[in-house]
Design a protein around this motif. Structure first.
Motif, PDB file in Angstrom:
ATOM      1  N   GLU A  54     -29.239  25.289 -49.449  1.00  0.00           N
ATOM      2  CA  GLU A  54     -30.111  25.402 -50.329  1.00  0.00           C
ATOM      3  C   GLU A  54     -29.264  24.294 -51.006  1.00  0.00           C
ATOM      4  N   ALA A  55     -31.015  24.132 -52.510  1.00  0.00           N
ATOM      5  CA  ALA A  55     -29.999  22.858 -53.040  1.00  0.00           C
ATOM      6  C   ALA A  55     -28.343  22.734 -53.543  1.00  0.00           C
ATOM      7  N   SER A  56     -27.834  21.630 -54.107  1.00  0.00           N
ATOM      8  CA  SER A  56     -26.358  21.427 -54.297  1.00  0.00           C
ATOM      9  C   SER A  56     -25.943  20.396 -55.208  1.00  0.00           C
ATOM     10  N   THR A  57     -25.732  20.584 -56.278  1.00  0.00           N
ATOM     11  CA  THR A  57     -25.254  18.866 -56.121  1.00  0.00           C
ATOM     12  C   THR A  57     -24.004  18.987 -56.531  1.00  0.00           C
ATOM     13  N   ARG A  58     -22.764  19.453 -57.263  1.00  0.00           N
ATOM     14  CA  ARG A  58     -21.237  19.824 -57.376  1.00  0.00           C
ATOM     15  C   ARG A  58     -20.433  20.323 -55.897  1.00  0.00           C
ATOM     16  N   THR A  59     -21.267  21.196 -54.797  1.00  0.00           N
ATOM     17  CA  THR A  59     -20.924  21.258 -53.891  1.00  0.00           C
ATOM     18  C   THR A  59     -20.601  20.802 -52.949  1.00  0.00           C
ATOM     19  N   ARG A  60     -21.695  19.952 -52.409  1.00  0.00           N
ATOM     20  CA  ARG A  60     -21.722  19.369 -51.522  1.00  0.00           C
ATOM     21  C   ARG A  60     -21.690  17.601 -51.701  1.00  0.00           C
ATOM     22  N   ILE A 107     -20.777  25.053 -44.415  1.00  0.00           N
ATOM     23  CA  ILE A 107     -22.442  25.748 -44.655  1.00  0.00           C
ATOM     24  C   ILE A 107     -23.022  26.186 -46.026  1.00  0.00           C
ATOM     25  N   ARG A 108     -24.324  26.349 -46.737  1.00  0.00           N
ATOM     26  CA  ARG A 108     -24.471  27.334 -47.418  1.00  0.00           C
ATOM     27  C   ARG A 108     -26.254  27.211 -47.831  1.00  0.00           C
ATOM     28  N   HIS A 109     -26.192  28.652 -47.523  1.00  0.00           N
ATOM     29  CA  HIS A 109     -27.122  29.129 -47.104  1.00  0.00           C
ATOM     30  C   HIS A 109     -28.121  30.537 -48.186  1.00  0.00           C
ATOM     31  N   GLU A 135     -20.583  36.170 -51.156  1.00  0.00           N
ATOM     32  CA  GLU A 135     -19.437  34.722 -52.233  1.00  0.00           C
ATOM     33  C   GLU A 135     -19.802  33.509 -52.071  1.00  0.00           C
ATOM     34  N   HIS A 136     -18.974  32.389 -53.189  1.00  0.00           N
ATOM     35  CA  HIS A 136     -18.433  30.989 -53.105  1.00  0.00           C
ATOM     36  C   HIS A 136     -16.896  31.143 -52.907  1.00  0.00           C
ATOM     37  N   PRO A 137     -16.625  30.624 -52.053  1.00  0.00           N
ATOM     38  CA  PRO A 137     -15.177  30.849 -52.722  1.00  0.00           C
ATOM     39  C   PRO A 137     -14.372  29.619 -52.832  1.00  0.00           C
ATOM     40  N   THR A 138     -14.997  28.679 -52.430  1.00  0.00           N
ATOM     41  CA  THR A 138     -14.703  27.294 -52.922  1.00  0.00           C
ATOM     42  C   THR A 138     -14.558  27.414 -55.010  1.00  0.00           C
ATOM     43  N   GLN A 139     -15.632  27.842 -54.728  1.00  0.00           N
ATOM     44  CA  GLN A 139     -15.615  28.112 -56.077  1.00  0.00           C
ATOM     45  C   GLN A 139     -14.659  28.999 -57.469  1.00  0.00           C
ATOM     46  N   GLY A 140     -14.387  29.543 -56.258  1.00  0.00           N
ATOM     47  CA  GLY A 140     -13.410  30.879 -57.184  1.00  0.00           C
ATOM     48  C   GLY A 140     -12.546  30.473 -56.728  1.00  0.00           C
ATOM     49  N   HIS A 262     -17.373  27.887 -66.484  1.00  0.00           N
ATOM     50  CA  HIS A 262     -19.167  27.988 -65.637  1.00  0.00           C
ATOM     51  C   HIS A 262     -19.508  27.357 -64.886  1.00  0.00           C
ATOM     52  N   PRO A 263     -19.747  28.024 -63.630  1.00  0.00           N
ATOM     53  CA  PRO A 263     -19.937  27.278 -62.716  1.00  0.00           C
ATOM     54  C   PRO A 263     -20.993  26.265 -62.136  1.00  0.00           C
ATOM     55  N   GLY A 264     -21.637  25.919 -63.336  1.00  0.00           N
ATOM     56  CA  GLY A 264     -22.378  24.953 -63.789  1.00  0.00           C
ATOM     57  C   GLY A 264     -23.857  25.230 -62.156  1.00  0.00           C
ATOM     58  N   PRO A 265     -25.595  25.143 -62.279  1.00  0.00           N
ATOM     59  CA  PRO A 265     -25.484  24.141 -63.810  1.00  0.00           C
ATOM     60  C   PRO A 265     -26.264  25.252 -64.195  1.00  0.00           C
ATOM     61  N   MET A 266     -25.957  24.428 -65.609  1.00  0.00           N
ATOM     62  CA  MET A 266     -25.790  25.544 -66.445  1.00  0.00           C
ATOM     63  C   MET A 266     -27.548  25.769 -67.519  1.00  0.00           C
TER      64      MET A 266
END
Ligand code: CP
Length: 312
Positions: A54-60, A107-109, A135-140, A262-266
Protein backbone atom coordinates in the motif's frame (compact mmCIF):
# COMPACT_ATOMS: atom_id res chain seq x y z
CA UNK A 1 16.23 -6.22 28.56
CA UNK A 2 14.93 -6.87 25.05
CA UNK A 3 11.62 -7.85 23.45
CA UNK A 4 10.04 -11.28 23.99
CA UNK A 5 8.97 -12.06 20.43
CA UNK A 6 10.99 -12.04 17.21
CA UNK A 7 8.33 -9.81 15.54
CA UNK A 8 6.35 -6.65 16.23
CA UNK A 9 2.86 -7.37 14.92
CA UNK A 10 0.62 -5.26 17.15
CA UNK A 11 0.35 -3.43 20.45
CA UNK A 12 -2.38 -5.83 21.55
CA UNK A 13 0.27 -8.55 21.79
CA UNK A 14 2.99 -6.78 23.76
CA UNK A 15 3.25 -5.87 27.43
CA UNK A 16 3.42 -2.49 29.12
CA UNK A 17 7.04 -3.30 30.04
CA UNK A 18 7.93 -3.97 26.40
CA UNK A 19 6.30 -0.69 25.31
CA UNK A 20 8.38 1.03 27.99
CA UNK A 21 11.56 -0.61 26.66
CA UNK A 22 10.80 0.55 23.09
CA UNK A 23 10.05 4.14 24.19
CA UNK A 24 13.19 4.26 26.38
CA UNK A 25 15.35 2.86 23.56
CA UNK A 26 13.99 5.51 21.15
CA UNK A 27 15.38 8.33 23.33
CA UNK A 28 19.09 7.77 22.54
CA UNK A 29 18.06 7.04 18.93
CA UNK A 30 16.50 10.51 18.74
CA UNK A 31 19.82 11.97 19.91
CA UNK A 32 21.50 10.24 16.94
CA UNK A 33 19.11 11.78 14.38
CA UNK A 34 19.67 15.26 15.82
CA UNK A 35 23.44 15.06 15.23
CA UNK A 36 24.99 16.63 12.10
CA UNK A 37 26.35 13.18 11.14
CA UNK A 38 23.40 10.83 11.60
CA UNK A 39 25.20 7.50 11.47
CA UNK A 40 26.13 4.83 14.02
CA UNK A 41 27.55 1.38 13.18
CA UNK A 42 25.04 -0.59 15.31
CA UNK A 43 23.42 -2.61 12.48
CA UNK A 44 26.41 -2.88 10.12
CA UNK A 45 26.07 -6.06 8.09
CA UNK A 46 22.31 -6.39 8.73
CA UNK A 47 19.68 -6.19 5.98
CA UNK A 48 16.28 -4.51 6.29
CA UNK A 49 13.63 -4.90 3.58
CA UNK A 50 10.57 -2.65 3.17
CA UNK A 51 7.76 -4.63 1.52
CA UNK A 52 4.83 -2.27 0.99
CA UNK A 53 1.63 -3.39 -0.74
CA UNK A 54 0.00 0.00 0.00
CA UNK A 55 1.09 3.61 -0.46
CA UNK A 56 3.16 5.28 2.24
CA UNK A 57 5.34 8.34 2.67
CA UNK A 58 6.09 8.54 6.40
CA UNK A 59 6.32 4.91 7.46
CA UNK A 60 8.32 3.61 4.51
CA UNK A 61 10.74 6.54 4.38
CA UNK A 62 11.28 6.58 8.15
CA UNK A 63 12.01 2.83 8.23
CA UNK A 64 14.47 3.31 5.37
CA UNK A 65 16.17 6.23 7.13
CA UNK A 66 16.13 4.37 10.46
CA UNK A 67 17.99 1.46 8.86
CA UNK A 68 20.49 3.77 7.13
CA UNK A 69 21.19 5.79 10.29
CA UNK A 70 22.01 2.48 12.03
CA UNK A 71 24.25 1.42 9.07
CA UNK A 72 22.01 -1.46 7.93
CA UNK A 73 21.58 -2.23 4.23
CA UNK A 74 18.02 -1.13 3.43
CA UNK A 75 16.01 -2.04 0.34
CA UNK A 76 12.53 -0.95 -0.75
CA UNK A 77 10.39 -3.34 -2.75
CA UNK A 78 7.67 -1.58 -4.73
CA UNK A 79 5.12 -4.35 -5.17
CA UNK A 80 3.79 -2.69 -8.35
CA UNK A 81 7.13 -3.41 -10.10
CA UNK A 82 7.93 -6.72 -8.37
CA UNK A 83 6.95 -10.30 -9.16
CA UNK A 84 3.83 -9.74 -7.06
CA UNK A 85 2.21 -8.49 -10.31
CA UNK A 86 2.98 -11.93 -11.84
CA UNK A 87 0.90 -13.53 -9.12
CA UNK A 88 3.58 -14.48 -6.58
CA UNK A 89 2.10 -15.21 -3.16
CA UNK A 90 3.00 -13.20 -0.09
CA UNK A 91 4.60 -16.28 1.48
CA UNK A 92 6.78 -16.92 -1.59
CA UNK A 93 7.78 -13.25 -1.83
CA UNK A 94 8.69 -13.26 1.88
CA UNK A 95 10.71 -16.49 1.59
CA UNK A 96 12.52 -15.14 -1.47
CA UNK A 97 13.53 -12.02 0.44
CA UNK A 98 14.60 -14.08 3.45
CA UNK A 99 16.86 -16.44 1.52
CA UNK A 100 18.65 -13.39 0.10
CA UNK A 101 19.66 -12.66 3.70
CA UNK A 102 17.03 -10.28 5.10
CA UNK A 103 17.20 -9.88 8.88
CA UNK A 104 14.07 -7.72 9.15
CA UNK A 105 11.04 -7.56 6.83
CA UNK A 106 8.72 -4.58 7.24
CA UNK A 107 5.34 -5.15 5.65
CA UNK A 108 2.32 -2.96 4.93
CA UNK A 109 -0.63 -4.85 3.48
CA UNK A 110 -4.32 -4.10 2.86
CA UNK A 111 -5.39 -7.41 4.44
CA UNK A 112 -5.61 -7.61 8.24
CA UNK A 113 -3.39 -10.44 9.52
CA UNK A 114 -1.03 -10.55 6.49
CA UNK A 115 2.05 -9.65 8.64
CA UNK A 116 1.07 -12.36 11.16
CA UNK A 117 0.91 -14.98 8.40
CA UNK A 118 4.30 -13.88 7.04
CA UNK A 119 5.86 -13.92 10.52
CA UNK A 120 4.84 -17.58 10.96
CA UNK A 121 6.75 -18.57 7.83
CA UNK A 122 9.94 -16.51 8.27
CA UNK A 123 12.87 -16.72 10.66
CA UNK A 124 13.52 -13.02 9.98
CA UNK A 125 11.88 -10.45 12.24
CA UNK A 126 8.64 -9.11 10.78
CA UNK A 127 7.34 -5.63 11.60
CA UNK A 128 3.74 -4.70 10.87
CA UNK A 129 3.71 -1.30 9.12
CA UNK A 130 -0.10 -1.34 8.89
CA UNK A 131 -2.46 -4.21 8.07
CA UNK A 132 -5.89 -3.26 6.75
CA UNK A 133 -7.97 -1.61 9.46
CA UNK A 134 -6.35 -3.83 12.11
CA UNK A 135 -3.15 -2.33 13.62
CA UNK A 136 -0.36 0.16 12.91
CA UNK A 137 1.83 -0.50 15.94
CA UNK A 138 4.78 1.73 15.04
CA UNK A 139 2.38 4.67 14.64
CA UNK A 140 0.91 3.90 18.07
CA UNK A 141 4.43 3.82 19.55
CA UNK A 142 5.52 7.09 17.96
CA UNK A 143 2.31 8.74 19.16
CA UNK A 144 3.01 7.52 22.71
CA UNK A 145 6.65 8.63 22.47
CA UNK A 146 5.53 12.12 21.38
CA UNK A 147 2.97 12.38 24.18
CA UNK A 148 5.48 11.19 26.81
CA UNK A 149 8.15 13.56 25.50
CA UNK A 150 5.82 16.58 25.65
CA UNK A 151 3.82 15.75 28.78
CA UNK A 152 6.42 13.79 30.75
CA UNK A 153 4.05 10.85 31.23
CA UNK A 154 1.19 8.88 29.69
CA UNK A 155 -0.40 7.44 32.83
CA UNK A 156 -3.41 9.43 33.99
CA UNK A 157 -3.68 11.61 30.87
CA UNK A 158 -7.06 12.11 29.21
CA UNK A 159 -6.69 11.38 25.51
CA UNK A 160 -9.39 11.75 22.83
CA UNK A 161 -9.19 9.91 19.51
CA UNK A 162 -11.39 11.79 17.03
CA UNK A 163 -12.79 10.65 13.71
CA UNK A 164 -13.08 7.55 11.56
CA UNK A 165 -12.37 4.95 14.25
CA UNK A 166 -14.06 2.18 12.23
CA UNK A 167 -11.45 2.15 9.43
CA UNK A 168 -8.47 3.21 11.54
CA UNK A 169 -5.58 0.88 12.37
CA UNK A 170 -3.97 3.90 14.05
CA UNK A 171 -6.92 4.14 16.44
CA UNK A 172 -6.70 0.46 17.37
CA UNK A 173 -2.96 0.56 18.07
CA UNK A 174 -3.39 3.77 20.07
CA UNK A 175 -6.19 2.23 22.12
CA UNK A 176 -4.21 -0.92 22.93
CA UNK A 177 -1.05 1.01 23.76
CA UNK A 178 -2.49 3.96 25.65
CA UNK A 179 -4.82 1.91 27.85
CA UNK A 180 -1.90 -0.42 28.76
CA UNK A 181 0.14 2.65 29.73
CA UNK A 182 -2.65 3.89 32.02
CA UNK A 183 -4.22 6.72 29.99
CA UNK A 184 -7.96 7.45 30.04
CA UNK A 185 -8.96 7.02 26.39
CA UNK A 186 -12.05 8.50 24.76
CA UNK A 187 -13.16 7.86 21.19
CA UNK A 188 -15.46 10.22 19.30
CA UNK A 189 -16.95 10.24 15.82
CA UNK A 190 -20.14 9.59 13.88
CA UNK A 191 -21.94 6.43 15.07
CA UNK A 192 -21.57 5.03 11.52
CA UNK A 193 -17.76 5.28 11.88
CA UNK A 194 -17.59 3.70 15.34
CA UNK A 195 -16.90 -0.07 15.59
CA UNK A 196 -19.57 -1.98 17.53
CA UNK A 197 -18.59 -2.81 21.13
CA UNK A 198 -15.46 -0.62 20.97
CA UNK A 199 -16.05 0.20 24.66
CA UNK A 200 -14.99 -3.40 25.44
CA UNK A 201 -11.42 -2.23 24.69
CA UNK A 202 -11.61 0.01 27.77
CA UNK A 203 -12.49 3.33 26.11
CA UNK A 204 -15.35 5.79 26.59
CA UNK A 205 -17.46 6.43 23.48
CA UNK A 206 -18.78 9.89 22.53
CA UNK A 207 -20.63 11.25 19.52
CA UNK A 208 -20.33 14.98 20.27
CA UNK A 209 -16.83 16.39 19.86
CA UNK A 210 -17.25 19.15 22.47
CA UNK A 211 -18.22 16.59 25.14
CA UNK A 212 -15.38 14.22 24.27
CA UNK A 213 -12.76 16.99 24.28
CA UNK A 214 -13.84 18.43 27.64
CA UNK A 215 -10.64 18.72 29.72
CA UNK A 216 -8.50 16.38 27.60
CA UNK A 217 -4.69 16.60 27.53
CA UNK A 218 -4.33 15.22 24.00
CA UNK A 219 -6.49 15.09 20.86
CA UNK A 220 -5.41 12.55 18.25
CA UNK A 221 -7.25 13.36 15.00
CA UNK A 222 -7.75 10.50 12.55
CA UNK A 223 -7.70 10.76 8.79
CA UNK A 224 -10.98 10.22 6.97
CA UNK A 225 -10.04 7.16 4.94
CA UNK A 226 -11.83 7.85 1.70
CA UNK A 227 -10.12 4.86 0.04
CA UNK A 228 -11.62 2.43 2.61
CA UNK A 229 -15.04 4.06 2.86
CA UNK A 230 -18.23 2.35 1.89
CA UNK A 231 -20.64 4.93 0.50
CA UNK A 232 -23.21 6.44 2.83
CA UNK A 233 -21.36 6.33 6.17
CA UNK A 234 -21.71 10.13 6.41
CA UNK A 235 -23.67 12.55 4.18
CA UNK A 236 -20.85 14.65 2.64
CA UNK A 237 -17.27 15.69 3.36
CA UNK A 238 -18.53 19.20 4.09
CA UNK A 239 -21.07 17.82 6.59
CA UNK A 240 -18.35 15.73 8.28
CA UNK A 241 -16.08 18.79 8.59
CA UNK A 242 -18.97 20.83 10.04
CA UNK A 243 -19.90 18.28 12.70
CA UNK A 244 -16.62 16.48 13.48
CA UNK A 245 -13.68 18.51 12.11
CA UNK A 246 -11.25 19.80 14.75
CA UNK A 247 -11.21 23.60 14.68
CA UNK A 248 -10.31 26.43 17.06
CA UNK A 249 -13.75 26.57 18.68
CA UNK A 250 -13.89 22.84 19.40
CA UNK A 251 -10.30 22.70 20.68
CA UNK A 252 -11.24 25.25 23.37
CA UNK A 253 -13.02 22.45 25.26
CA UNK A 254 -9.65 20.73 25.81
CA UNK A 255 -6.95 21.83 28.28
CA UNK A 256 -5.28 25.08 27.19
CA UNK A 257 -2.00 23.19 26.68
CA UNK A 258 -3.57 20.14 25.01
CA UNK A 259 -1.50 18.54 22.26
CA UNK A 260 -2.94 17.95 18.78
CA UNK A 261 -1.73 14.84 16.97
CA UNK A 262 -2.52 13.54 13.48
CA UNK A 263 -0.86 10.47 11.91
CA UNK A 264 -0.91 11.99 8.41
CA UNK A 265 -1.53 12.32 5.60
CA UNK A 266 -4.01 15.07 6.51
CA UNK A 267 -7.19 16.07 4.72
CA UNK A 268 -6.85 19.76 5.60
CA UNK A 269 -10.21 21.44 6.11
CA UNK A 270 -11.96 18.09 6.59
CA UNK A 271 -10.91 16.34 9.82
CA UNK A 272 -8.61 19.21 10.91
CA UNK A 273 -8.59 22.92 10.09
CA UNK A 274 -5.32 24.29 8.66
CA UNK A 275 -4.85 26.79 11.52
CA UNK A 276 -4.95 23.94 14.07
CA UNK A 277 -2.74 21.65 11.95
CA UNK A 278 -0.09 24.39 11.80
CA UNK A 279 -0.84 25.94 15.20
CA UNK A 280 1.14 26.06 18.44
CA UNK A 281 -0.58 23.01 19.94
CA UNK A 282 0.15 20.81 16.94
CA UNK A 283 2.94 18.23 17.32
CA UNK A 284 2.36 16.67 13.91
CA UNK A 285 5.88 17.39 12.63
CA UNK A 286 7.41 16.10 15.88
CA UNK A 287 5.44 12.87 15.39
CA UNK A 288 7.16 12.36 12.04
CA UNK A 289 10.64 12.96 13.50
CA UNK A 290 9.87 10.66 16.43
CA UNK A 291 8.75 8.01 13.96
CA UNK A 292 12.36 7.66 12.80
CA UNK A 293 13.58 7.28 16.40
CA UNK A 294 10.92 4.66 17.23
CA UNK A 295 11.72 2.67 14.09
CA UNK A 296 15.46 2.80 14.86
CA UNK A 297 14.67 1.47 18.34
CA UNK A 298 12.63 -1.40 16.90
CA UNK A 299 15.24 -2.38 14.30
CA UNK A 300 17.83 -2.41 17.07
CA UNK A 301 15.73 -4.37 19.58
CA UNK A 302 14.45 -6.93 17.05
CA UNK A 303 17.97 -7.70 15.86
CA UNK A 304 19.06 -8.61 19.37
CA UNK A 305 19.76 -5.28 21.04
CA UNK A 306 18.90 -4.65 24.67
CA UNK A 307 18.12 -1.51 26.70
CA UNK A 308 21.24 -1.94 28.85
CA UNK A 309 23.45 -1.61 25.75
CA UNK A 310 21.85 1.70 24.70
CA UNK A 311 22.32 3.21 28.14
CA UNK A 312 26.08 2.40 28.27
N1 CP B 1 0.91 7.69 9.25
C1 CP B 1 1.22 6.92 8.19
O1 CP B 1 1.18 5.69 8.26
O2 CP B 1 1.58 7.62 7.08
P1 CP B 1 2.04 6.97 5.70
O3 CP B 1 0.83 6.32 5.09
O4 CP B 1 2.55 8.15 4.88
O5 CP B 1 3.10 5.95 5.99
Amino acid sequence: MGLKNKDLLGLKDISKEEIQIILDTAEPMKDVIQRPIKKVPTLRGRSVINLFYEASTRTRTSFELAGKYLSADTINIATSTSSVVKGETLKDTGKTIEVMGADVVIIRHPVAGAPHMLAKHLKAAVINAGDGAHEHPTQGLLDMFTIREKKGRIEGLKIAILGDVLHSRVARSNIWGLTKMGAEVRVVGPSTLMPPEIEKLGVQVFHRVEEALDGVDVVNVLRIQLERQQKGLFPTIREYARLFGLNKERLQAAQADALVLHPGPMNRGVEISPDIADGLQSVINEQVTNGVAIRMALLYLLTGGTTSETSD
